[in-house]
Design an enzyme around this catalytic site. Structure first.
Site, PDB file in Angstrom:
ATOM      1  CB  SER A 129     -21.586 -21.831  28.293  1.00  0.00           C
ATOM      2  OG  SER A 129     -20.511 -21.270  27.597  1.00  0.00           O
ATOM      3  CE1 TYR A 153     -19.861 -26.986  26.722  1.00  0.00           C
ATOM      4  CE2 TYR A 153     -19.379 -24.743  25.997  1.00  0.00           C
ATOM      5  CZ  TYR A 153     -19.699 -25.642  27.000  1.00  0.00           C
ATOM      6  OH  TYR A 153     -19.867 -25.187  28.290  1.00  0.00           O
ATOM      7  CE  LYS A 157     -23.243 -27.076  28.788  1.00  0.00           C
ATOM      8  NZ  LYS A 157     -23.481 -27.386  30.175  1.00  0.00           N
TER       9      LYS A 157
HETATM   10  P1  NAD Z   1     -15.489 -30.517  34.094  1.00  0.00           P
HETATM   11  O1  NAD Z   1     -15.243 -31.324  32.879  1.00  0.00           O
HETATM   12  O2  NAD Z   1     -14.345 -30.236  34.998  1.00  0.00           O
HETATM   13  O3  NAD Z   1     -16.670 -31.149  34.955  1.00  0.00           O
HETATM   14  C1  NAD Z   1     -17.743 -31.869  34.372  1.00  0.00           C
HETATM   15  C2  NAD Z   1     -17.906 -33.141  35.208  1.00  0.00           C
HETATM   16  O4  NAD Z   1     -19.012 -33.889  34.687  1.00  0.00           O
HETATM   17  C3  NAD Z   1     -16.692 -34.046  35.169  1.00  0.00           C
HETATM   18  O5  NAD Z   1     -16.395 -34.485  36.477  1.00  0.00           O
HETATM   19  C4  NAD Z   1     -17.127 -35.222  34.279  1.00  0.00           C
HETATM   20  O6  NAD Z   1     -16.468 -36.421  34.652  1.00  0.00           O
HETATM   21  C5  NAD Z   1     -18.615 -35.250  34.562  1.00  0.00           C
HETATM   22  N1  NAD Z   1     -19.432 -35.809  33.479  1.00  0.00           N
HETATM   23  C6  NAD Z   1     -19.407 -35.487  32.161  1.00  0.00           C
HETATM   24  N2  NAD Z   1     -20.341 -36.189  31.496  1.00  0.00           N
HETATM   25  C7  NAD Z   1     -20.981 -36.971  32.420  1.00  0.00           C
HETATM   26  C8  NAD Z   1     -22.044 -37.906  32.343  1.00  0.00           C
HETATM   27  N3  NAD Z   1     -22.668 -38.204  31.183  1.00  0.00           N
HETATM   28  N4  NAD Z   1     -22.452 -38.510  33.480  1.00  0.00           N
HETATM   29  C9  NAD Z   1     -21.859 -38.229  34.669  1.00  0.00           C
HETATM   30  N5  NAD Z   1     -20.833 -37.344  34.782  1.00  0.00           N
HETATM   31  C10 NAD Z   1     -20.404 -36.724  33.671  1.00  0.00           C
HETATM   32  O7  NAD Z   1     -16.147 -29.134  33.616  1.00  0.00           O
HETATM   33  P2  NAD Z   1     -16.423 -27.818  34.454  1.00  0.00           P
HETATM   34  O8  NAD Z   1     -15.503 -26.767  33.977  1.00  0.00           O
HETATM   35  O9  NAD Z   1     -16.513 -28.123  35.883  1.00  0.00           O
HETATM   36  O10 NAD Z   1     -17.860 -27.452  33.862  1.00  0.00           O
HETATM   37  C11 NAD Z   1     -19.049 -27.768  34.559  1.00  0.00           C
HETATM   38  C12 NAD Z   1     -20.236 -27.259  33.763  1.00  0.00           C
HETATM   39  O11 NAD Z   1     -20.096 -25.857  33.554  1.00  0.00           O
HETATM   40  C13 NAD Z   1     -20.391 -27.878  32.379  1.00  0.00           C
HETATM   41  O12 NAD Z   1     -21.788 -28.091  32.178  1.00  0.00           O
HETATM   42  C14 NAD Z   1     -19.876 -26.817  31.436  1.00  0.00           C
HETATM   43  O13 NAD Z   1     -20.526 -26.887  30.185  1.00  0.00           O
HETATM   44  C15 NAD Z   1     -20.271 -25.553  32.178  1.00  0.00           C
HETATM   45  N6  NAD Z   1     -19.416 -24.407  31.857  1.00  0.00           N
HETATM   46  C16 NAD Z   1     -18.067 -24.462  32.098  1.00  0.00           C
HETATM   47  C17 NAD Z   1     -17.263 -23.375  31.795  1.00  0.00           C
HETATM   48  C18 NAD Z   1     -15.775 -23.409  32.009  1.00  0.00           C
HETATM   49  O14 NAD Z   1     -15.066 -22.587  31.411  1.00  0.00           O
HETATM   50  N7  NAD Z   1     -15.246 -24.292  32.839  1.00  0.00           N
HETATM   51  C19 NAD Z   1     -17.838 -22.207  31.256  1.00  0.00           C
HETATM   52  C20 NAD Z   1     -19.212 -22.193  31.035  1.00  0.00           C
HETATM   53  C21 NAD Z   1     -20.002 -23.302  31.341  1.00  0.00           C
HETATM   54  C1  WQD Z   2      -9.453 -16.930  26.606  1.00  0.00           C
HETATM   55  C2  WQD Z   2      -8.600 -16.052  25.710  1.00  0.00           C
HETATM   56  C3  WQD Z   2      -7.865 -17.145  23.684  1.00  0.00           C
HETATM   57  C4  WQD Z   2      -5.247 -20.120  25.391  1.00  0.00           C
HETATM   58  C5  WQD Z   2     -13.939 -20.920  26.591  1.00  0.00           C
HETATM   59  C6  WQD Z   2     -15.097 -21.557  25.890  1.00  0.00           C
HETATM   60  C7  WQD Z   2     -16.390 -21.014  26.429  1.00  0.00           C
HETATM   61  C8  WQD Z   2     -16.456 -21.129  27.935  1.00  0.00           C
HETATM   62  C9  WQD Z   2     -15.274 -20.493  28.559  1.00  0.00           C
HETATM   63  C10 WQD Z   2     -17.452 -23.254  28.491  1.00  0.00           C
HETATM   64  C11 WQD Z   2      -8.959 -16.211  24.228  1.00  0.00           C
HETATM   65  C12 WQD Z   2      -6.689 -16.774  24.554  1.00  0.00           C
HETATM   66  C13 WQD Z   2      -6.147 -19.078  25.230  1.00  0.00           C
HETATM   67  C14 WQD Z   2      -3.886 -19.933  25.003  1.00  0.00           C
HETATM   68  C15 WQD Z   2      -4.399 -17.681  24.345  1.00  0.00           C
HETATM   69  N1  WQD Z   2     -16.434 -22.507  28.353  1.00  0.00           N
HETATM   70  N2  WQD Z   2      -5.724 -17.876  24.713  1.00  0.00           N
HETATM   71  N3  WQD Z   2      -3.521 -18.703  24.501  1.00  0.00           N
HETATM   72  O1  WQD Z   2     -12.249 -19.228  24.526  1.00  0.00           O
HETATM   73  O2  WQD Z   2     -12.985 -17.313  26.019  1.00  0.00           O
HETATM   74  O3  WQD Z   2     -13.949 -19.536  26.327  1.00  0.00           O
HETATM   75  O4  WQD Z   2     -14.075 -21.081  28.009  1.00  0.00           O
HETATM   76  O5  WQD Z   2     -18.603 -22.976  28.373  1.00  0.00           O
HETATM   77  O6  WQD Z   2     -17.397 -21.740  25.835  1.00  0.00           O
HETATM   78  O7  WQD Z   2     -14.976 -21.268  24.507  1.00  0.00           O
HETATM   79  O8  WQD Z   2     -11.592 -19.160  26.988  1.00  0.00           O
HETATM   80  O9  WQD Z   2      -9.556 -19.561  28.259  1.00  0.00           O
HETATM   81  O10 WQD Z   2      -9.832 -20.705  26.019  1.00  0.00           O
HETATM   82  O11 WQD Z   2      -9.442 -18.264  26.091  1.00  0.00           O
HETATM   83  O12 WQD Z   2      -4.025 -16.590  23.878  1.00  0.00           O
HETATM   84  O13 WQD Z   2      -3.054 -20.830  25.097  1.00  0.00           O
HETATM   85  O14 WQD Z   2      -7.225 -16.488  25.823  1.00  0.00           O
HETATM   86  O15 WQD Z   2      -7.567 -16.929  22.338  1.00  0.00           O
HETATM   87  O16 WQD Z   2      -8.823 -14.970  23.626  1.00  0.00           O
HETATM   88  P1  WQD Z   2     -12.667 -18.766  25.842  1.00  0.00           P
HETATM   89  P2  WQD Z   2     -10.076 -19.516  26.873  1.00  0.00           P
END
Ligand code: NAD
Ligand code: WQD
Length: 351
Positions: A129, A153, A157
């Site tokens: 991330s 979090y 990562k």
């Molecule tokens: P999500 O929560 O939709 O998907 C994660 C999935 O993993 C879910 O289906 C959950 O049920 C499953 N899970 C969690 N813990 C588990 C465990 N111990 N055993 C088996 N299954 C488990 O999240 P996502 O948005 O799809 O994110 C996927 C990956 O991408 C994560 O590793 C997250 O950290 C990373 N990531 C997400 C974002 C984002 O903004 N969505 C950004 C950067 C990184």
């Molecule tokens: C985006 C912008 C908020 C909600 C998060 C995690 C990051 C990564 C990606 C997993 C920000 C603003 C949001 C609302 C708003 N995930 N906002 N009103 O914070 O950039 O990143 O998701 O790895 O770790 O922190 O994403 O979509 O929450 O926010 O104004 O109701 O929108 O303040 O500036 P963020 P976000």
């Protein structure tokens, strides 16, 4: 397909994992999916099957920290590579429950690595991330930017990245591609798959989509006094279909060279909160009501990827713009106003 043919996907029912399954099935991969549904529903995988017209492989409901059950899956299938999405991802929950987050994310990853090792599987694509960069400052961030995670979090990562890097340094048989996602948004163009967060969404795009469909009155814009062009915070939004395409390309390149390879996944351009509101309004054909609210604690003004390394390495780059991200997110929200659960109930009553 030129990469491994049987891929185990952890967290395959989640937002990104389900789109990745659709993409990989579409390209001929055999999939083994493991998910404990702690933040998802089996309905997402039923939708994947509908899109693909098949489900080549198997699905197991298990927690990856349960090594006995995970090991039984590796015993049963000949796995070539693993794509590891399973993790908890809420920044705010991680601040409330840090130990739970380290246990799920770090403990989950080490359990997976031990099981892979015992079964001679040494190829992994890991979901990292942009949050590992923390408040690294403005301007596009490349992969050499020092990690400065600012919450449990992000720290979990980063810890996993360090573990994977150490494993690769000491064990030459390993290849790990570590992908640092910026802000993944959007949905599958079919409208069948999308982001379906539990409870009130923390993230911007799902919240805006729920305002558009009438589940909330208005968006609260967290911070209108940032030193940016319109005062609202800037992020690098990437379409989930581009993101999962990059995972498929990563699998194709796993055999290139052993060791750890780290790439940002973003488009390399920033959009403000108000840019997102404007693009979403155009996509859904209605004004998104919003009001100014104080900055959200821990937020930074700008987080944008220098996304050129992945293009240099693989010749791949994302192609979908913010309008496409909003259009596809809106299609999913419009067709599934209550997410997967709501639409499943509706479909059943229609039968
Ligand atoms: P999500 O929560 O939709 O998907 C994660 C999935 O993993 C879910 O289906 C959950 O049920 C499953 N899970 C969690 N813990 C588990 C465990 N111990 N055993 C088996 N299954 C488990 O999240 P996502 O948005 O799809 O994110 C996927 C990956 O991408 C994560 O590793 C997250 O950290 C990373 N990531 C997400 C974002 C984002 O903004 N969505 C950004 C950067 C990184
Ligand atoms: C985006 C912008 C908020 C909600 C998060 C995690 C990051 C990564 C990606 C997993 C920000 C603003 C949001 C609302 C708003 N995930 N906002 N009103 O914070 O950039 O990143 O998701 O790895 O770790 O922190 O994403 O979509 O929450 O926010 O104004 O109701 O929108 O303040 O500036 P963020 P976000």
């Amino acid at each position: 397909m030129s990469g491994p043919s049987t891929v185990l996907v952890t967290g395959g029912a989640g937002f990104i994992g389900s789109h990745a399954c659709a993409e990989l099935l579409d390209h001929g991969y055999e999939l083994i999916v493991v998910d404990d549904y702690s933040n998802s529903t089996p309905q997402a995988l039923a939708r994947v099957e509908r899109i693909a017209g098949r489900f080549a492989g198997a699905v197991y409901e298990l927690d990856i920290r349960d090594r006995r059950s995970l090991s039984a899956v590796f015993d049963r299938h000949s796995v070539d590579a693993v794509v590891h999405f399973a993790a908890f991802k809420s920044v705010s929950a991680s601040v409330q429950r840090p130990v739970e987050y380290y246990d799920a994310n770090v403990g989950g990853t080490t359990a997976l690595l031990r099981t892979m090792h015992e079964h001679g599987v040494h190829q992994l694509v890991y979901s990292s991330s942009c949050s590992v960069y923390g408040d690294a400052g403005t301007g596009p961030l490349d992969e050499s930017t020092p990690a400065r995670p600012t919450n449990p979090y992000a720290a979990s990562k980063w810890t996993c990245e360090q573990i994977l890097s150490d494993v690769c340094r000491r064990r030459p048989e390993y290849t790990v591609v570590c992908l640092r996602y910026f802000n993944p948004v959007g949905a599958h163009p079919s409208g069948l798959l999308g982001e379906d967060p539990c409870g009130v969404p923390d993230n911007l795009l799902p919240y805006v989509a729920q305002v558009a469909v009438g589940r909330h009155d208005r968006l609260r814009v967290f911070g209108t006094d940032y030193p940016t062009r319109d005062g609202t915070a800037i992020r690098d939004y990437i379409h989930v279909m581009d993101l999962v395409e990059a995972h498929r390309v990563a699998l194709d390149h796993l055999a290139d060279a052993p060791g750890m390879h780290v790439y940002n996944l973003g488009v390399g351009e920033g959009s403000s909160v108000l840019d997102v509101v404007t693009a979403f309004s155009a996509a859904c054909g209605r004004r998104i009501p919003y009001e100014a609210a104080p900055r959200r604690p821990g937020d930074v003004a700008e987080l944008v990827a220098d996304a050129r390394a992945v293009t240099r390495a693989w010749g791949w780059h994302p192609t979908r713009d913010l309008d496409a991200m909003c259009r596809d997110a809106w299609r999913f929200q419009r067709l599934n106003p209550q997410g997967y659960a709501g639409s499943a109930r509706r479909t059943e009553s229609e039968r």
